[in-house]
Design an enzyme around this catalytic site. Structure first.
Site, PDB file in Angstrom:
ATOM      1  N   ASP A  67     -25.838  27.735  19.857  1.00 47.50           N
ATOM      2  CA  ASP A  67     -24.752  26.824  20.228  1.00 47.50           C
ATOM      3  C   ASP A  67     -25.237  25.375  20.325  1.00 47.50           C
ATOM      4  O   ASP A  67     -26.433  25.109  20.460  1.00 47.50           O
ATOM      5  CB  ASP A  67     -24.190  27.223  21.611  1.00 47.50           C
ATOM      6  CG  ASP A  67     -23.377  28.506  21.551  1.00 47.50           C
ATOM      7  OD1 ASP A  67     -23.389  29.181  20.506  1.00 47.50           O
ATOM      8  OD2 ASP A  67     -22.725  28.827  22.562  1.00 47.50           O
ATOM      9  N   ASP A  68     -24.261  24.473  20.299  1.00 50.27           N
ATOM     10  CA  ASP A  68     -24.431  23.044  20.633  1.00 50.27           C
ATOM     11  C   ASP A  68     -25.023  22.165  19.534  1.00 50.27           C
ATOM     12  O   ASP A  68     -25.212  20.972  19.744  1.00 50.27           O
ATOM     13  CB  ASP A  68     -25.249  22.827  21.923  1.00 50.27           C
ATOM     14  CG  ASP A  68     -24.616  23.485  23.142  1.00 50.27           C
ATOM     15  OD1 ASP A  68     -23.544  24.113  22.995  1.00 50.27           O
ATOM     16  OD2 ASP A  68     -25.191  23.372  24.237  1.00 50.27           O
ATOM     17  N   HIS A 122     -17.794  19.526  23.820  1.00 38.01           N
ATOM     18  CA  HIS A 122     -18.330  20.498  24.778  1.00 38.01           C
ATOM     19  C   HIS A 122     -17.705  20.315  26.163  1.00 38.01           C
ATOM     20  O   HIS A 122     -18.380  20.397  27.199  1.00 38.01           O
ATOM     21  CB  HIS A 122     -19.859  20.401  24.890  1.00 38.01           C
ATOM     22  CG  HIS A 122     -20.501  21.690  25.314  1.00 38.01           C
ATOM     23  ND1 HIS A 122     -20.522  22.109  26.621  1.00 38.01           N
ATOM     24  CD2 HIS A 122     -21.124  22.665  24.605  1.00 38.01           C
ATOM     25  CE1 HIS A 122     -21.152  23.279  26.688  1.00 38.01           C
ATOM     26  NE2 HIS A 122     -21.512  23.640  25.478  1.00 38.01           N
ATOM     27  N   HIS A 209     -29.711  28.356  22.001  1.00 41.05           N
ATOM     28  CA  HIS A 209     -29.335  26.974  21.670  1.00 41.05           C
ATOM     29  C   HIS A 209     -30.454  26.356  20.856  1.00 41.05           C
ATOM     30  O   HIS A 209     -31.620  26.434  21.280  1.00 41.05           O
ATOM     31  CB  HIS A 209     -29.120  26.161  22.960  1.00 41.05           C
ATOM     32  CG  HIS A 209     -28.049  26.715  23.855  1.00 41.05           C
ATOM     33  ND1 HIS A 209     -28.255  27.813  24.653  1.00 41.05           N
ATOM     34  CD2 HIS A 209     -26.764  26.332  24.038  1.00 41.05           C
ATOM     35  CE1 HIS A 209     -27.126  28.077  25.307  1.00 41.05           C
ATOM     36  NE2 HIS A 209     -26.211  27.212  24.952  1.00 41.05           N
TER      37      HIS A 209
HETATM   38 NI    NI Z   1     -22.484  25.240  24.589  1.00 42.60          NI
END
Ligand code: NI
Length: 242
Positions: A67-68, A122, A209
């Protein structure tokens, strides 16, 4: 004498013909049974089919998700490590990061990984108006499309929550995770690995992540370890829709 010689010659001729005949029959028999044997070898028996089915069932699938990103520092080294290990993963990208690193988003897609939506900034979708939430998601879909040429089908809402009555437009599939590596709060590679390896099971969805050195190191070490245990890393569609 002449007669006898003639008779002997005849006898020899007959013997010769008889030998040739026997040789022919042997040759035909060899061809017939040999051929049959060969044909039998190419026909899978029921036990062969069972073995094949067992092999298919024994493929233990597991999915890594990141993620991210895309992250300008850590995503490319991660992609390289995954490529070396012939591993496909799923990346839930932030619209804002895609806008800043479109080439990296493009590379993720070019490497055969799956791309999902992780909203634009986010922010917690539960803390905003429904129309605003939908806009953040669709805006992210657009920048992902601009970078990769494909619209994502999956969404992972930030913090793993979205309003229950939120209707994505167009409809999207929400995907959370089954194993949290907690890599976002840990800097120790061993601890991150332990969190994942202790819970690894078939069809698990691992949350990571691509935002730190320790995450990338842990992810690749997790791959090495689980591949040795017979796991195959697949994109999320293979866990969700197969
Ligand atoms: Ni996230």
């Amino acid at each position: 004498m002449r007669m006898r010689r003639g008779a002997v010659m005849k006898f020899r001729k007959r013997i010769g013909i008889a030998i040739l005949l026997v040789a022919d029959i042997v040759f035909i028999l060899v061809l017939f049974f040999g051929g049959q044997k060969q044909e039998r070898a190419y026909t899978p028996t029921s036990s062969d089919v069972q073995t094949q089915k067992k092999t298919m069932a024994e493929v233990k699938k597991i999915a890594l998700t990141f993620d991210d990103g895309p992250n300008e520092t850590y995503t490319l080294p991660l992609l390289e490590g995954l490529r070396e290990r012939d591993v496909k993963a799923t990346f839930f990208l932030l619209g804002q990061e895609v806008t800043e690193n479109p080439e990296i988003a493009k590379q993720i897609a070019a490497d055969g990984h799956m791309i999902g939506n992780h909203t634009f900034y986010h922010e917690d979708l539960c803390e905003m108006e429904g129309t605003e939430a939908v806009m953040q998601v669709s805006r992210t879909n657009e920048v992902i499309y601009e970078a990769t040429g494909e619209y994502p089908q999956l969404i992972r809402p930030p913090f793993g929550r979205a309003p229950q009555d939120l209707i994505y437009e167009p409809p999207m599939v929400e995907v959370l995770w089954t194993i949290d590596s907690r890599d976002w709060e840990l800097s120790d590679v061993g601890s991150i690995m332990q969190n994942v390896l202790s819970e690894a099971e078939e069809n698990a969805i691992i949350l990571m992540h691509d935002s730190s050195q320790s995450s990338v190191q842990a992810a690749l070490a997790i791959v090495d370890s689980l591949q040795k245990e017979g796991y195959t890393f697949v994109t999320l569609d293979e866990i969700l829709f197969d």
